[in-house]
Motif scaffolding. Structure first.
Motif, PDB file in Angstrom:
ATOM      1  N   TYR A 163     -64.055 -25.161  27.636  1.00  0.00           N
ATOM      2  CA  TYR A 163     -63.774 -24.122  28.622  1.00  0.00           C
ATOM      3  C   TYR A 163     -65.062 -23.662  29.289  1.00  0.00           C
ATOM      4  N   GLY A 164     -65.022 -23.546  30.617  1.00  0.00           N
ATOM      5  CA  GLY A 164     -66.137 -22.984  31.375  1.00  0.00           C
ATOM      6  C   GLY A 164     -65.803 -21.553  31.772  1.00  0.00           C
ATOM      7  N   LEU A 165     -66.177 -21.152  32.979  1.00  0.00           N
ATOM      8  CA  LEU A 165     -65.899 -19.796  33.467  1.00  0.00           C
ATOM      9  C   LEU A 165     -64.422 -19.483  33.249  1.00  0.00           C
ATOM     10  N   THR A 166     -64.150 -18.300  32.673  1.00  0.00           N
ATOM     11  CA  THR A 166     -62.776 -17.972  32.289  1.00  0.00           C
ATOM     12  C   THR A 166     -62.474 -16.502  32.540  1.00  0.00           C
ATOM     13  N   TYR A 167     -61.303 -16.244  33.112  1.00  0.00           N
ATOM     14  CA  TYR A 167     -60.768 -14.887  33.285  1.00  0.00           C
ATOM     15  C   TYR A 167     -59.608 -14.715  32.318  1.00  0.00           C
ATOM     16  N   LEU A 168     -59.481 -13.508  31.766  1.00  0.00           N
ATOM     17  CA  LEU A 168     -58.315 -13.167  30.954  1.00  0.00           C
ATOM     18  C   LEU A 168     -57.712 -11.907  31.552  1.00  0.00           C
ATOM     19  N   PHE A 169     -56.461 -12.025  32.050  1.00  0.00           N
ATOM     20  CA  PHE A 169     -55.755 -10.907  32.663  1.00  0.00           C
ATOM     21  C   PHE A 169     -54.817 -10.291  31.646  1.00  0.00           C
ATOM     22  N   GLY A 170     -55.028  -9.012  31.344  1.00  0.00           N
ATOM     23  CA  GLY A 170     -54.161  -8.283  30.437  1.00  0.00           C
ATOM     24  C   GLY A 170     -53.370  -7.251  31.217  1.00  0.00           C
ATOM     25  N   ASP A 171     -52.894  -6.241  30.528  1.00  0.00           N
ATOM     26  CA  ASP A 171     -52.106  -5.180  31.141  1.00  0.00           C
ATOM     27  C   ASP A 171     -53.040  -4.162  31.795  1.00  0.00           C
ATOM     28  N   GLU A 172     -53.239  -4.280  33.080  1.00  0.00           N
ATOM     29  CA  GLU A 172     -54.080  -3.401  33.909  1.00  0.00           C
ATOM     30  C   GLU A 172     -55.572  -3.572  33.656  1.00  0.00           C
ATOM     31  N   TRP A 173     -56.001  -4.721  33.164  1.00  0.00           N
ATOM     32  CA  TRP A 173     -57.416  -5.029  32.991  1.00  0.00           C
ATOM     33  C   TRP A 173     -57.626  -6.530  33.122  1.00  0.00           C
ATOM     34  N   VAL A 174     -58.877  -6.895  33.395  1.00  0.00           N
ATOM     35  CA  VAL A 174     -59.263  -8.299  33.433  1.00  0.00           C
ATOM     36  C   VAL A 174     -60.652  -8.431  32.820  1.00  0.00           C
ATOM     37  N   LYS A 175     -60.835  -9.470  32.001  1.00  0.00           N
ATOM     38  CA  LYS A 175     -62.120  -9.805  31.406  1.00  0.00           C
ATOM     39  C   LYS A 175     -62.620 -11.095  32.049  1.00  0.00           C
ATOM     40  N   TYR A 176     -63.922 -11.291  31.994  1.00  0.00           N
ATOM     41  CA  TYR A 176     -64.523 -12.494  32.564  1.00  0.00           C
ATOM     42  C   TYR A 176     -65.722 -12.892  31.719  1.00  0.00           C
ATOM     43  N   ALA A 177     -65.879 -14.193  31.482  1.00  0.00           N
ATOM     44  CA  ALA A 177     -67.055 -14.691  30.764  1.00  0.00           C
ATOM     45  C   ALA A 177     -67.342 -16.113  31.220  1.00  0.00           C
ATOM     46  N   ASP A 178     -68.541 -16.574  30.883  1.00  0.00           N
ATOM     47  CA  ASP A 178     -68.925 -17.923  31.290  1.00  0.00           C
ATOM     48  C   ASP A 178     -68.243 -19.003  30.452  1.00  0.00           C
ATOM     49  N   THR A 179     -67.578 -18.624  29.361  1.00  0.00           N
ATOM     50  CA  THR A 179     -66.763 -19.537  28.556  1.00  0.00           C
ATOM     51  C   THR A 179     -65.598 -18.751  27.964  1.00  0.00           C
ATOM     52  N   LYS A 180     -64.600 -19.467  27.485  1.00  0.00           N
ATOM     53  CA  LYS A 180     -63.474 -18.799  26.817  1.00  0.00           C
ATOM     54  C   LYS A 180     -63.979 -18.083  25.566  1.00  0.00           C
ATOM     55  N   GLN A 181     -64.853 -18.714  24.791  1.00  0.00           N
ATOM     56  CA  GLN A 181     -65.395 -18.084  23.590  1.00  0.00           C
ATOM     57  C   GLN A 181     -66.146 -16.803  23.944  1.00  0.00           C
ATOM     58  N   GLY A 182     -66.801 -16.779  25.103  1.00  0.00           N
ATOM     59  CA  GLY A 182     -67.537 -15.599  25.542  1.00  0.00           C
ATOM     60  C   GLY A 182     -66.636 -14.395  25.769  1.00  0.00           C
ATOM     61  N   LEU A 183     -65.356 -14.628  26.055  1.00  0.00           N
ATOM     62  CA  LEU A 183     -64.418 -13.514  26.251  1.00  0.00           C
ATOM     63  C   LEU A 183     -64.331 -12.628  25.012  1.00  0.00           C
ATOM     64  N   LEU A 184     -64.555 -13.213  23.838  1.00  0.00           N
ATOM     65  CA  LEU A 184     -64.491 -12.445  22.590  1.00  0.00           C
ATOM     66  C   LEU A 184     -65.549 -11.347  22.541  1.00  0.00           C
ATOM     67  N   LEU A 185     -66.633 -11.505  23.292  1.00  0.00           N
ATOM     68  CA  LEU A 185     -67.701 -10.505  23.290  1.00  0.00           C
ATOM     69  C   LEU A 185     -67.449  -9.356  24.259  1.00  0.00           C
ATOM     70  N   VAL A 186     -66.460  -9.486  25.113  1.00  0.00           N
ATOM     71  CA  VAL A 186     -66.153  -8.395  26.051  1.00  0.00           C
ATOM     72  C   VAL A 186     -65.254  -7.415  25.307  1.00  0.00           C
ATOM     73  N   VAL A 187     -65.839  -6.305  24.876  1.00  0.00           N
ATOM     74  CA  VAL A 187     -65.135  -5.383  23.979  1.00  0.00           C
ATOM     75  C   VAL A 187     -64.901  -4.002  24.581  1.00  0.00           C
ATOM     76  N   TRP A 188     -65.146  -3.844  25.875  1.00  0.00           N
ATOM     77  CA  TRP A 188     -64.930  -2.541  26.488  1.00  0.00           C
ATOM     78  C   TRP A 188     -63.519  -2.068  26.175  1.00  0.00           C
ATOM     79  N   PRO A 189     -63.344  -0.827  25.750  1.00  0.00           N
ATOM     80  CA  PRO A 189     -61.993  -0.337  25.416  1.00  0.00           C
ATOM     81  C   PRO A 189     -61.030  -0.504  26.586  1.00  0.00           C
ATOM     82  N   LEU A 190     -59.911  -1.072  26.258  1.00  0.00           N
ATOM     83  CA  LEU A 190     -58.902  -1.311  27.286  1.00  0.00           C
ATOM     84  C   LEU A 190     -58.123  -0.035  27.549  1.00  0.00           C
ATOM     85  N   PRO A 191     -57.682   0.158  28.795  1.00  0.00           N
ATOM     86  CA  PRO A 191     -56.959   1.390  29.120  1.00  0.00           C
ATOM     87  C   PRO A 191     -55.642   1.499  28.375  1.00  0.00           C
TER      88      PRO A 191
END
Length: 191
Positions: A163-191
């Motif tokens: 996986y390269g650049l990856t977006y994850l769309f959740g309920d009223e939020w979106v995360k982005y990282a340079d890899t799918k594994q990198g998404l695990l590091l995006v920990v900002w509290p979700l609304p």
């Protein structure tokens, strides 16, 4: 049960510290022992149970708050800093979010890490997902939401799963990282 273990563990540690201290002391205790029950030793604050959600940080998401503190510390230890940019999906800009590039900007390099987070409406998410699908990005459904990752034909760097650049769309939020594994590091509290 967990609290009992924590208190028991704390009591054992206090007792061990007292035994070590009493064995090392070269002078007798200042006060004679009495038959009264000693006052309870002060303890540290009770840890928050794991079932409680962490407090939501005040303010807007920043490069230093959307990823774990330890990751920020690790980056800074090797001389990396963050460059914040508006969160974008193609032409769509989400001004309440942040997209961060972490790296050593004192030298020309392509060795960087990218993380982002933004609130997003359902319409914006649908438009962004359509844009990415039309551009050839792969779509995957998961329990967390809809993930879109760049085509293997155009990716520059991938994680262990391809996986390269990856977006994850959740309920009223979106995360982005340079890899799918990198998404695990995006920990900002979700609304």
């Amino acid at each position: 049960m967990r609290r009992r273990r924590s208190l028991l563990g704390g009591s054992v540690m206090i007792a061990a510290a007292l035994l070590v201290a009493s064995g090392c002391a070269s002078t007798p205790p200042a006060q004679p022992e009495t038959s009264q029950t000693p006052a309870p030793a002060p303890t540290s604050p009770t840890p928050t149970p794991e079932t409680e959600a962490p407090p939501t940080p005040a303010g807007d998401p920043t490069c230093e708050t959307i990823i774990p503190d330890q990751t920020v510390t690790d980056f800074e230890a090797v001389g990396w800093t963050a460059r914040a940019e508006p969160f974008r999906v193609g032409e769509l800009e989400l001004p309440e979010g942040v997209q961060c590039i972490w790296g050593d900007f004192s030298t020309a390099t392509d060795h960087v890490q990218i993380y982002g987070w933004a609130p997003i409406t359902a319409k914006q998410a649908a438009d962004a997902q359509k844009y990415l699908k039309d551009a050839g990005w792969r779509v995957e459904e998961s329990a967390e939401g809809v993930m879109l990752t760049e085509s293997a034909d155009t990716t520059v760097a991938t994680d262990a799963d391809g996986y390269g650049l990856t977006y994850l769309f959740g309920d009223e939020w979106v995360k982005y990282a340079d890899t799918k594994q990198g998404l695990l590091l995006v920990v900002w509290p979700l609304p």
